[in-house]
Design a protein around this motif. Structure first.
Motif, PDB file in Angstrom:
ATOM      1  N   PHE A 187      33.065  -0.581  36.239  1.00  0.00           N
ATOM      2  CA  PHE A 187      32.262  -0.953  35.077  1.00  0.00           C
ATOM      3  C   PHE A 187      31.806  -2.392  35.161  1.00  0.00           C
ATOM      4  CE2 PHE A 187      30.801  -1.324  30.822  1.00  0.00           C
ATOM      5  CZ  PHE A 187      31.294  -2.519  30.332  1.00  0.00           C
ATOM      6  N   THR A 188      32.689  -3.252  35.597  1.00  0.00           N
ATOM      7  CA  THR A 188      32.373  -4.679  35.571  1.00  0.00           C
ATOM      8  C   THR A 188      31.156  -5.023  36.414  1.00  0.00           C
ATOM      9  OG1 THR A 188      33.947  -5.059  37.355  1.00  0.00           O
ATOM     10  CG2 THR A 188      34.753  -5.335  35.130  1.00  0.00           C
ATOM     11  N   GLY A 191      26.035  -7.706  35.134  1.00  0.00           N
ATOM     12  CA  GLY A 191      27.376  -7.299  35.497  1.00  0.00           C
ATOM     13  C   GLY A 191      28.305  -8.477  35.736  1.00  0.00           C
ATOM     14  N   ASN A 192      29.554  -8.147  35.988  1.00  0.00           N
ATOM     15  CA  ASN A 192      30.603  -9.143  36.238  1.00  0.00           C
ATOM     16  C   ASN A 192      30.776 -10.063  35.030  1.00  0.00           C
ATOM     17  OD1 ASN A 192      31.271  -8.177  38.921  1.00  0.00           O
ATOM     18  ND2 ASN A 192      29.233  -8.922  39.460  1.00  0.00           N
ATOM     19  N   CYS A 229      23.078   3.509  24.949  1.00  0.00           N
ATOM     20  CA  CYS A 229      23.680   2.615  25.922  1.00  0.00           C
ATOM     21  C   CYS A 229      23.363   3.155  27.316  1.00  0.00           C
ATOM     22  CB  CYS A 229      25.190   2.580  25.684  1.00  0.00           C
ATOM     23  SG  CYS A 229      26.143   1.627  26.857  1.00  0.00           S
ATOM     24  N   ALA A 230      23.124   2.262  28.258  1.00  0.00           N
ATOM     25  CA  ALA A 230      22.780   2.689  29.613  1.00  0.00           C
ATOM     26  C   ALA A 230      23.380   1.731  30.631  1.00  0.00           C
ATOM     27  CB  ALA A 230      21.265   2.757  29.781  1.00  0.00           C
ATOM     28  N   ALA A 231      23.565   2.238  31.849  1.00  0.00           N
ATOM     29  CA  ALA A 231      24.156   1.433  32.917  1.00  0.00           C
ATOM     30  C   ALA A 231      23.357   1.602  34.206  1.00  0.00           C
ATOM     31  CB  ALA A 231      25.609   1.847  33.146  1.00  0.00           C
ATOM     32  N   ARG A 232      23.302   0.523  34.976  1.00  0.00           N
ATOM     33  CA  ARG A 232      22.664   0.607  36.281  1.00  0.00           C
ATOM     34  C   ARG A 232      23.367  -0.345  37.229  1.00  0.00           C
ATOM     35  NH1 ARG A 232      18.750  -2.930  38.287  1.00  0.00           N
ATOM     36  NH2 ARG A 232      17.674  -1.128  39.206  1.00  0.00           N
ATOM     37  N   TRP A 233      23.247  -0.003  38.509  1.00  0.00           N
ATOM     38  CA  TRP A 233      23.790  -0.851  39.570  1.00  0.00           C
ATOM     39  C   TRP A 233      22.644  -1.713  40.069  1.00  0.00           C
ATOM     40  CZ3 TRP A 233      28.823  -1.040  41.383  1.00  0.00           C
ATOM     41  CH2 TRP A 233      29.029  -1.823  42.519  1.00  0.00           C
ATOM     42  N   GLY A 234      22.621  -2.957  39.678  1.00  0.00           N
ATOM     43  CA  GLY A 234      21.547  -3.822  40.115  1.00  0.00           C
ATOM     44  C   GLY A 234      21.199  -4.851  39.070  1.00  0.00           C
ATOM     45  N   ALA A 235      20.070  -5.466  39.255  1.00  0.00           N
ATOM     46  CA  ALA A 235      19.652  -6.591  38.424  1.00  0.00           C
ATOM     47  C   ALA A 235      19.228  -6.134  37.032  1.00  0.00           C
ATOM     48  CB  ALA A 235      18.500  -7.330  39.103  1.00  0.00           C
TER      49      ALA A 235
END
Length: 124
Positions: A29-30, A53-54, A97-103
């Motif tokens: 998640f982080t 993230g992070n 709510c949404a999540a993505r791997w990236g900028a």
């Protein structure tokens, strides 16, 4: 795989406040950029806010909510919140709510995971 569950929606009078929360599953998640979007009846889904993230040091807001909404994340709890103050009737929508791997990005189709949404209604 990330699963997202929103909570905190409801009915509030104009000028009031609500705090939305998104609980995420997944060990990474982080590392995900997290975003909040909304969709009003008959309208397209639109970007509201996002946090990197992070450490979450970078945030992005749509112009209409700047100064009223604040996005934050708690990586220890796997949550991302949206504090909404000075609410207006035009803020009425289902919030996702949404999540993505990236900028940080504002385009909905660039997010990989979505929650089921929570209704926010603001009366005048």
């Amino acid at each position: 795989q990330v699963q997202l569950v929103e909570s905190g929606g409801g009915l509030v009078q104009a000028g009031g406040s609500l705090r939305l929360s998104c609980a995420a599953s997944g060990r990474t998640f982080t590392s995900y950029t997290m975003g909040w979007f909304r969709q009003a009846p008959g309208k397209e889904r639109e970007f509201v806010a996002a946090i990197s993230g992070n450490s979450g040091t970078s945030t992005l807001y749509t112009d209409s909510v700047k100064g009223r909404f604040t996005i934050s994340r708690d990586n220890a709890k796997n949550t991302v919140d949206l504090q909404m103050n000075s609410l207006k009737p035009e803020d009425t929508a289902v919030y996702y709510c949404a999540a993505r791997w990236g900028a940080l990005v504002t385009v909905p189709r660039m997010y990989d995971y979505w929650g089921q949404g929570t209704q926010v209604s603001v009366s005048s």
